[in-house]
Structure formats: structure tokens, C-alpha cells
Design a protein around this motif. Structure first.
Motif, PDB file in Angstrom:
ATOM      1  N   PHE A   1       5.246 -29.193  -6.079  1.00  0.00           N
ATOM      2  CA  PHE A   1       3.885 -29.523  -5.678  1.00  0.00           C
ATOM      3  C   PHE A   1       2.991 -29.462  -6.899  1.00  0.00           C
ATOM      4  CE2 PHE A   1       3.905 -24.883  -4.651  1.00  0.00           C
ATOM      5  CZ  PHE A   1       2.835 -24.454  -5.425  1.00  0.00           C
ATOM      6  N   ARG A   2       1.946 -30.268  -6.845  1.00  0.00           N
ATOM      7  CA  ARG A   2       0.925 -30.327  -7.885  1.00  0.00           C
ATOM      8  C   ARG A   2      -0.404 -30.487  -7.163  1.00  0.00           C
ATOM      9  NH1 ARG A   2       2.114 -35.188 -10.847  1.00  0.00           N
ATOM     10  NH2 ARG A   2       3.779 -34.066 -11.898  1.00  0.00           N
ATOM     11  N   GLU A   3      -1.022 -29.363  -6.806  1.00  0.00           N
ATOM     12  CA  GLU A   3      -2.198 -29.365  -5.951  1.00  0.00           C
ATOM     13  C   GLU A   3      -3.478 -29.185  -6.772  1.00  0.00           C
ATOM     14  OE1 GLU A   3      -1.992 -30.070  -2.773  1.00  0.00           O
ATOM     15  OE2 GLU A   3       0.199 -30.100  -2.817  1.00  0.00           O
ATOM     16  N   THR A   4      -4.603 -29.554  -6.156  1.00  0.00           N
ATOM     17  CA  THR A   4      -5.904 -29.378  -6.794  1.00  0.00           C
ATOM     18  C   THR A   4      -6.828 -28.623  -5.857  1.00  0.00           C
ATOM     19  OG1 THR A   4      -5.703 -31.405  -8.104  1.00  0.00           O
ATOM     20  CG2 THR A   4      -7.933 -30.531  -7.762  1.00  0.00           C
ATOM     21  N   MET A   5      -7.479 -27.597  -6.374  1.00  0.00           N
ATOM     22  CA  MET A   5      -8.446 -26.811  -5.612  1.00  0.00           C
ATOM     23  C   MET A   5      -9.841 -27.230  -6.061  1.00  0.00           C
ATOM     24  SD  MET A   5      -8.565 -22.667  -5.299  1.00  0.00           S
ATOM     25  CE  MET A   5      -9.542 -21.815  -4.066  1.00  0.00           C
ATOM     26  N   SER A   6     -10.608 -27.768  -5.155  1.00  0.00           N
ATOM     27  CA  SER A   6     -11.927 -28.289  -5.521  1.00  0.00           C
ATOM     28  C   SER A   6     -12.865 -27.173  -5.968  1.00  0.00           C
ATOM     29  CB  SER A   6     -12.547 -29.034  -4.339  1.00  0.00           C
ATOM     30  OG  SER A   6     -12.899 -28.128  -3.308  1.00  0.00           O
ATOM     31  N   LEU A   7     -13.868 -27.552  -6.750  1.00  0.00           N
ATOM     32  CA  LEU A   7     -14.863 -26.582  -7.202  1.00  0.00           C
ATOM     33  C   LEU A   7     -15.621 -26.001  -6.008  1.00  0.00           C
ATOM     34  CD1 LEU A   7     -16.291 -25.160  -9.546  1.00  0.00           C
ATOM     35  CD2 LEU A   7     -17.855 -27.125  -9.677  1.00  0.00           C
ATOM     36  N   ALA A   8     -15.879 -26.845  -4.999  1.00  0.00           N
ATOM     37  CA  ALA A   8     -16.592 -26.382  -3.810  1.00  0.00           C
ATOM     38  C   ALA A   8     -15.807 -25.276  -3.101  1.00  0.00           C
ATOM     39  CB  ALA A   8     -16.838 -27.539  -2.858  1.00  0.00           C
ATOM     40  N   THR A   9     -14.488 -25.454  -2.989  1.00  0.00           N
ATOM     41  CA  THR A   9     -13.649 -24.445  -2.345  1.00  0.00           C
ATOM     42  C   THR A   9     -13.635 -23.160  -3.164  1.00  0.00           C
ATOM     43  OG1 THR A   9     -12.244 -26.122  -1.313  1.00  0.00           O
ATOM     44  CG2 THR A   9     -11.321 -23.911  -1.535  1.00  0.00           C
ATOM     45  N   GLN A  10     -13.527 -23.306  -4.483  1.00  0.00           N
ATOM     46  CA  GLN A  10     -13.568 -22.123  -5.352  1.00  0.00           C
ATOM     47  C   GLN A  10     -14.867 -21.344  -5.140  1.00  0.00           C
ATOM     48  OE1 GLN A  10     -12.518 -23.065  -9.570  1.00  0.00           O
ATOM     49  NE2 GLN A  10     -11.964 -25.063  -8.755  1.00  0.00           N
ATOM     50  N   ASN A  11     -15.983 -22.082  -5.094  1.00  0.00           N
ATOM     51  CA  ASN A  11     -17.285 -21.431  -4.969  1.00  0.00           C
ATOM     52  C   ASN A  11     -17.452 -20.735  -3.618  1.00  0.00           C
ATOM     53  OD1 ASN A  11     -18.085 -22.127  -7.552  1.00  0.00           O
ATOM     54  ND2 ASN A  11     -19.110 -24.018  -6.907  1.00  0.00           N
ATOM     55  N   VAL A  12     -16.938 -21.363  -2.556  1.00  0.00           N
ATOM     56  CA  VAL A  12     -17.007 -20.735  -1.230  1.00  0.00           C
ATOM     57  C   VAL A  12     -16.291 -19.393  -1.248  1.00  0.00           C
ATOM     58  CG1 VAL A  12     -16.146 -20.870   1.139  1.00  0.00           C
ATOM     59  CG2 VAL A  12     -17.297 -22.836   0.119  1.00  0.00           C
ATOM     60  N   MET A  13     -15.100 -19.357  -1.851  1.00  0.00           N
ATOM     61  CA  MET A  13     -14.334 -18.110  -1.884  1.00  0.00           C
ATOM     62  C   MET A  13     -15.034 -17.061  -2.754  1.00  0.00           C
ATOM     63  SD  MET A  13     -10.361 -19.442  -1.880  1.00  0.00           S
ATOM     64  CE  MET A  13      -9.731 -17.803  -1.476  1.00  0.00           C
ATOM     65  N   LYS A  14     -15.552 -17.490  -3.899  1.00  0.00           N
ATOM     66  CA  LYS A  14     -16.240 -16.546  -4.790  1.00  0.00           C
ATOM     67  C   LYS A  14     -17.473 -15.958  -4.118  1.00  0.00           C
ATOM     68  CE  LYS A  14     -14.808 -18.740  -9.147  1.00  0.00           C
ATOM     69  NZ  LYS A  14     -15.278 -19.496 -10.334  1.00  0.00           N
ATOM     70  N   GLN A  15     -18.269 -16.806  -3.451  1.00  0.00           N
ATOM     71  CA  GLN A  15     -19.479 -16.319  -2.805  1.00  0.00           C
ATOM     72  C   GLN A  15     -19.168 -15.382  -1.640  1.00  0.00           C
ATOM     73  OE1 GLN A  15     -22.608 -16.570  -3.882  1.00  0.00           O
ATOM     74  NE2 GLN A  15     -21.673 -17.576  -5.658  1.00  0.00           N
ATOM     75  N   THR A  16     -18.070 -15.650  -0.935  1.00  0.00           N
ATOM     76  CA  THR A  16     -17.650 -14.755   0.142  1.00  0.00           C
ATOM     77  C   THR A  16     -17.302 -13.383  -0.411  1.00  0.00           C
ATOM     78  OG1 THR A  16     -16.808 -16.602   1.470  1.00  0.00           O
ATOM     79  CG2 THR A  16     -15.976 -14.402   2.000  1.00  0.00           C
ATOM     80  N   LEU A  17     -16.606 -13.370  -1.547  1.00  0.00           N
ATOM     81  CA  LEU A  17     -16.254 -12.098  -2.184  1.00  0.00           C
ATOM     82  C   LEU A  17     -17.504 -11.334  -2.614  1.00  0.00           C
ATOM     83  CD1 LEU A  17     -13.347 -13.458  -4.398  1.00  0.00           C
ATOM     84  CD2 LEU A  17     -13.074 -11.880  -2.474  1.00  0.00           C
ATOM     85  N   ILE A  18     -18.424 -12.052  -3.271  1.00  0.00           N
ATOM     86  CA  ILE A  18     -19.653 -11.420  -3.764  1.00  0.00           C
ATOM     87  C   ILE A  18     -20.467 -10.854  -2.602  1.00  0.00           C
ATOM     88  CG2 ILE A  18     -21.861 -11.883  -4.897  1.00  0.00           C
ATOM     89  CD1 ILE A  18     -20.326 -13.940  -6.652  1.00  0.00           C
ATOM     90  N   SER A  19     -20.508 -11.604  -1.491  1.00  0.00           N
ATOM     91  CA  SER A  19     -21.291 -11.155  -0.328  1.00  0.00           C
ATOM     92  C   SER A  19     -20.728  -9.880   0.276  1.00  0.00           C
ATOM     93  CB  SER A  19     -21.334 -12.260   0.737  1.00  0.00           C
ATOM     94  OG  SER A  19     -20.063 -12.424   1.356  1.00  0.00           O
ATOM     95  N   ARG A  20     -19.440  -9.612   0.010  1.00  0.00           N
ATOM     96  CA  ARG A  20     -18.815  -8.399   0.530  1.00  0.00           C
ATOM     97  C   ARG A  20     -18.718  -7.302  -0.539  1.00  0.00           C
ATOM     98  NH1 ARG A  20     -14.093  -9.959   4.835  1.00  0.00           N
ATOM     99  NH2 ARG A  20     -13.959  -7.671   4.781  1.00  0.00           N
ATOM    100  N   GLY A  21     -19.398  -7.546  -1.664  1.00  0.00           N
ATOM    101  CA  GLY A  21     -19.497  -6.505  -2.678  1.00  0.00           C
ATOM    102  C   GLY A  21     -18.387  -6.487  -3.711  1.00  0.00           C
ATOM    103  N   TYR A  22     -17.580  -7.553  -3.797  1.00  0.00           N
ATOM    104  CA  TYR A  22     -16.491  -7.607  -4.775  1.00  0.00           C
ATOM    105  C   TYR A  22     -16.901  -8.435  -5.991  1.00  0.00           C
ATOM    106  CZ  TYR A  22     -13.550  -5.924  -0.946  1.00  0.00           C
ATOM    107  OH  TYR A  22     -13.020  -5.191   0.085  1.00  0.00           O
ATOM    108  N   GLU A  23     -16.294  -8.151  -7.116  1.00  0.00           N
ATOM    109  CA  GLU A  23     -16.531  -8.907  -8.358  1.00  0.00           C
ATOM    110  C   GLU A  23     -15.312  -9.785  -8.652  1.00  0.00           C
ATOM    111  OE1 GLU A  23     -17.185  -8.238 -13.169  1.00  0.00           O
ATOM    112  OE2 GLU A  23     -17.307  -6.521 -11.794  1.00  0.00           O
TER     113      GLU A  23
END
Length: 228
Positions: free
Chosen positions: A112-134
Motif C-alpha cells: 500500500f501507498r496511502e496519503t493522509m490529508s493535511l485536514a485529517t492530520q489537523n483534526v487529530m492534532k486538535q483533538t489531542l490538544i483539546s484533551r491536554g496532550y502535546e
């Protein structure tokens, strides 16, 4: 028995520089998968990353006898692709087991050769930040299942945000073979990839009356992180 070996030095998570090289090529066209963010909710399970586990490797032993296959037929299928976020927790790199991105893989493909969009990356990062993770990086949990012929070994390169590793070698087993690769974020926003590319060696002719021979096949298990 399964043994998973995390493939990253602590320094690889903290110091990211581009070492650009050409990827291992397969005769396919790159495409971007939609994928699904899996969030099991509740209290996430955080798994510390041991900085002493510094060898890119894999591990799985499935004690079964290789099954007969037509000459030259190579049964190798990616088992899954889970991209977990890595966070700084109590001052240590830690990945979250039950929150990850899961693209839909083609069942007939040997790579497989997959691509993770920037939007998906940002959603995951913001979810982490909202729960107090870095958030500080990603962990790719993946592997191959070998269900015919006699596996011998993998020769492969490991791709992270800081480029391509030197050649790694690991034994291949009949059954599931697991790989876990980690990468930190690059110093600036840009496209990068993580995973493995290389060659799988196996022996054909395991059935009675057929002359055995060693053959090889290309492998690739990679995820590209888009920058736009």
C-alpha cells in the motif's frame, strides 16, 4: 507468539531534517485514500516508547506449515494500516493505541501507498490538544501476512520525516509479520512519508516433487503526510 520491536531512537523524534531520496517504485499511480479516524473514546490507552528500542525491525512467528502454491505465486498481503499519534506525556514520547487513522486497503494488493490529508492530520492534532496532550509525531503500525511458499527475509529501508534509513534486514515468517515505525514532525510544514520499502525473499516449490528456488518480490508499506 508475537514480538513487536519499536523502530526509533529518541533523537529521531526530536531532530527532523530532509534527506530526500527516490522512493522504491511500484507500477502504480499514487492516490489519496479517505480513511477513517478511529476513536474508541473514554480513557485512551497510552503506550510509552522505549528509547532503547533503536533497531528498525519486525516480529511475528506463526507456527504453521507453509501451504503449496503455484510456481512463482507469492502470497503476501498487508494486514492493516494504523497511524497512531505520538504525544509527549510526562516528558516521554508515548503513542495512543486506541486513537488512529485507518485507510481502506485494497485486499488484492501486495503493498500500500496511502496519503493522509493535511485536514485529517489537523483534526487529530486538535483533538489531542483539546484533551491536554502535546502531539509530536506518528506511529505506523502495519505488517504483512505470508500464507504460502517459504518466507526467507525482508531487506528494507525505513522512511521517516528525516529521510530514508540505511538498508535493514529482518527474517520473514509464515503468518503475520509486524512492523512499527515512528516519526517526529518535520521542523517546517512539508510533505513527508513514513513506512518501509524494499524486497521480500522467499522459496518456491515447497510442494512435493517440485524443485525449490529462491525468488524475490518488491514490498512497500508507506503513508505520505500531505502538506496542503
Amino acid at each position: 507468539m508475537k514480538r513487536r520491536i519499536i523502530s526509533l531512537l529518541m533523537a529521531a523524534l526530536m531532530s527532523m531534517t530532509l534527506l530526500g531520496t527516490t522512493a522504491f517504485a511500484l507500477d502504480t499511480v499514487d492516490n489519496e485514500s479517505q480513511g477513517t479516524i478511529v476513536n474508541k473514546g473514554g480513557d485512551w490507552e497510552l503506550i510509552p516508547i522505549n528509547p532503547s528500542d533503536d533497531i528498525a525491525s519486525q516480529g511475528a512467528i506463526n507456527e504453521h506449515t507453509p501451504q503449496p502454491a503455484a510456481i512463482g505465486l507469492n502470497h503476501m498481503v498487508p494486514i492493516y494500516c494504523h497511524v497512531h499519534p505520538v504525544v509527549l506525556y510526562d516528558g516521554n514520547p508515548t503513542y495512543i493505541r486506541d486513537y488512529y487513522w485507518n485507510p481502506s486497503l485494497e485486499p488484492a494488493n501486495a503493498y500500500f501507498r496511502e496519503t493522509m490529508s493535511l485536514a485529517t492530520q489537523n483534526v487529530m492534532k486538535q483533538t489531542l490538544i483539546s484533551r491536554g496532550y502535546e502531539p509530536i509525531g506518528w506511529l505506523l503500525d502495519t505488517g504483512y501476512n505470508m500464507d504460502a511458499d517459504k518466507p526467507i527475509r525482508f531487506d528494507f529501508y525505513v522512511w521517516r520525516a528525516d529521510g530514508k534509513s540505511t538498508m535493514q534486514t529482518a527474517p520473514a515468517y509464515y503468518g503475520d509479520n509486524y512492523f512499527q515505525i515512528l516519526t517526529g514532525y518535520p521542523a517546517t510544514v512539508r510533505e513527508y512519508k513514513m513506512g518501509i520499502t524494499g524486497t521480500y525473499y522467499y522459496q518456491t516449490g515447497v510442494q512435493t516433487g517440485v524443485t525449490a528456488g529462491t525468488r524475490s518480490a518488491p514490498i512497500e508499506l508507506t503513508v505520505t503526510f500531505a502538506a496542503s
